[in-house]
Design an enzyme around this catalytic site. Structure first.
Site, mmCIF file in Angstrom:
data_model
loop_
_atom_site.group_PDB
_atom_site.id
_atom_site.type_symbol
_atom_site.label_atom_id
_atom_site.label_comp_id
_atom_site.label_asym_id
_atom_site.label_seq_id
_atom_site.Cartn_x
_atom_site.Cartn_y
_atom_site.Cartn_z
ATOM 1 N N GLN A 77 0.826 -1.212 0.000
ATOM 2 C CA GLN A 77 0.000 0.000 0.000
ATOM 3 C C GLN A 77 0.864 1.267 0.000
ATOM 4 O O GLN A 77 0.534 2.265 0.639
ATOM 5 C CB GLN A 77 -0.959 -0.014 1.186
ATOM 6 C CG GLN A 77 -2.158 -0.914 0.989
ATOM 7 C CD GLN A 77 -3.004 -0.502 -0.207
ATOM 8 O OE1 GLN A 77 -3.121 0.676 -0.519
ATOM 9 N NE2 GLN A 77 -3.592 -1.484 -0.883
ATOM 10 N N SER A 78 1.954 1.235 -0.734
ATOM 11 C CA SER A 78 2.869 2.373 -0.797
ATOM 12 C C SER A 78 2.243 3.579 -1.492
ATOM 13 O O SER A 78 1.723 3.478 -2.606
ATOM 14 C CB SER A 78 4.136 1.956 -1.547
ATOM 15 O OG SER A 78 4.899 3.079 -1.928
#
EC number: 3.5.99.7
Length: 338
Positions: A77-78
């Site tokens: 989930q960068s």
């Protein structure tokens, strides 16, 4: 200090707004005036965020050097990788993203929604990797660049958080200069600035930028890595390098770097009860959304410091909202009841 000597490719709208958090301030006793600088509203490129500001100083090198593929890395989930994918699409470049398993969080949709979903929609070549969390240079990222070269491409390396790039701190120096200009318009100076820290270059650049007017140690980093010593050392190293680049005129020392280590647990990417409370308070008192990985933890830190009286009465505190809200979708189970 000389930031203007570095080329900048504009990817943002312009100065981000500073919003008074009047209801949250009142809820916490009214002794401290809280404000937010909305970096989460800084660009039309896939919601923007602090990495978009950083990329403005990296992209000129990519364009001038004839690179055809941006290669970056982060967790599943960068926010970084989502912003790199958006910039690549905007500029007509290819994009390869390594998404490692940095967070010990099990949810059936975790790798299908939020940031990673947006990156896929924007056409990035997304590569999942089982490696765990670390803020240093990663073998999987180096392998991705080798793969691009083997296919005849020219990869431009963008490390996690832009932090290991020599110019990764410049965008946040610009943030500090922008705040100074806004303070002149507001008619007052902020006593403290609160910012989330993991890979380090955001706080490092702010430390350098505010060192120019003697406020380096008024930048309060809230660790969200749960590896605070490694983060502290990286902030200090990047700040020293950035200070030299912009000709600050003095060295950055350990005393300039303030990193609060109390709010990053239990692990990177996993919220604690204080994180969740802070997310709800910010949302319900101000309509301002934060996320469980970064901004929820820095918001928790700021709220708790107000409650504990760690900011003197009458202080004006600026919260740097760096973005990150798209990750909320990946944590929907935690908020199933609001």
């Amino acid at each position: 200090m000389n930031l203007k000597k570095f080329p900048r490719h504009v990817l943002t709208f312009g100065p981000t707004p500073i919003q008074p958090l009047k209801r949250l301030s009142a809820h916490l006793g009214g002794k401290v005036d809280l404000y937010a600088k909305r970096e989460d509203c800084n660009s039309g490129l896939a919601f923007g965020g602090n990495k978009t500001r950083k990329l403005e100083y990296l992209i000129p090198e990519a364009l001038e050097g004839g690179y055809d593929t941006l290669v970056s890395i982060g967790g599943i989930q960068s926010n970084q990788t989502r912003q790199v994918a958006a910039v690549a699409a905007h500029l007509g470049l290819k994009c390869v993203l390594v998404q490692e398993n940095w967070v010990n969080y099990s949810d059936a949709v975790y790798d299908r929604v939020g940031n990673i979903e947006m990156s896929r929609i924007m056409g990035a070549d997304v590569r999942l990797d089982a490696a765990g969390f670390d803020i240093g240079i990663r073998q999987s990222w180096e392998q991705a660049m080798a793969d691009v070269r083997a296919a005849g491409g020219k990869p431009f390396p963008i490390p996690a958080g832009c932090s290991e790039h020599p110019r990764g701190g410049l965008g946040s120096v610009g943030f500090a200069e922008e705040v100074r200009q806004q303070e002149a318009e507001l008619g007052f100076k902020f006593d403290y600035l609160v910012v989330c820290s993991v890979t380090g270059s955001t706080q490092a650049g702010m430390v350098v930028g505010f060192a120019a007017d003697g406020r380096a140690d008024r930048v309060i980093g809230i660790d969200a890595s749960a590896k605070p010593q490694q983060t502290f050392e990286q902030i200090l190293r990047i700040a020293k390098n950035t200070a030299e680049l912009v000709e600050l005129g003095r060295d950055i020392t350990e005393k300039d770097v303030v990193l609060d280590r109390r709010f990053g647990g239990p692990e990177y990417g996993l919220p604690n009860e204080g994180t969740l409370e802070a997310i709800r308070l910010s949302a319900r008192f101000e309509g301002m959304l934060t996320d469980p990985v970064y901004e929820g933890k820095s918001m928790h830190g700021m709220i708790e410091k107000v409650r504990l009286g760690e900011f003197p009465a009458g202080s004006k505190v600026l919260y740097a909202h760096l973005g990150g809200v798209p990750a909320l979708n990946a944590y929907s189970f935690l908020f199933r009841n609001g």
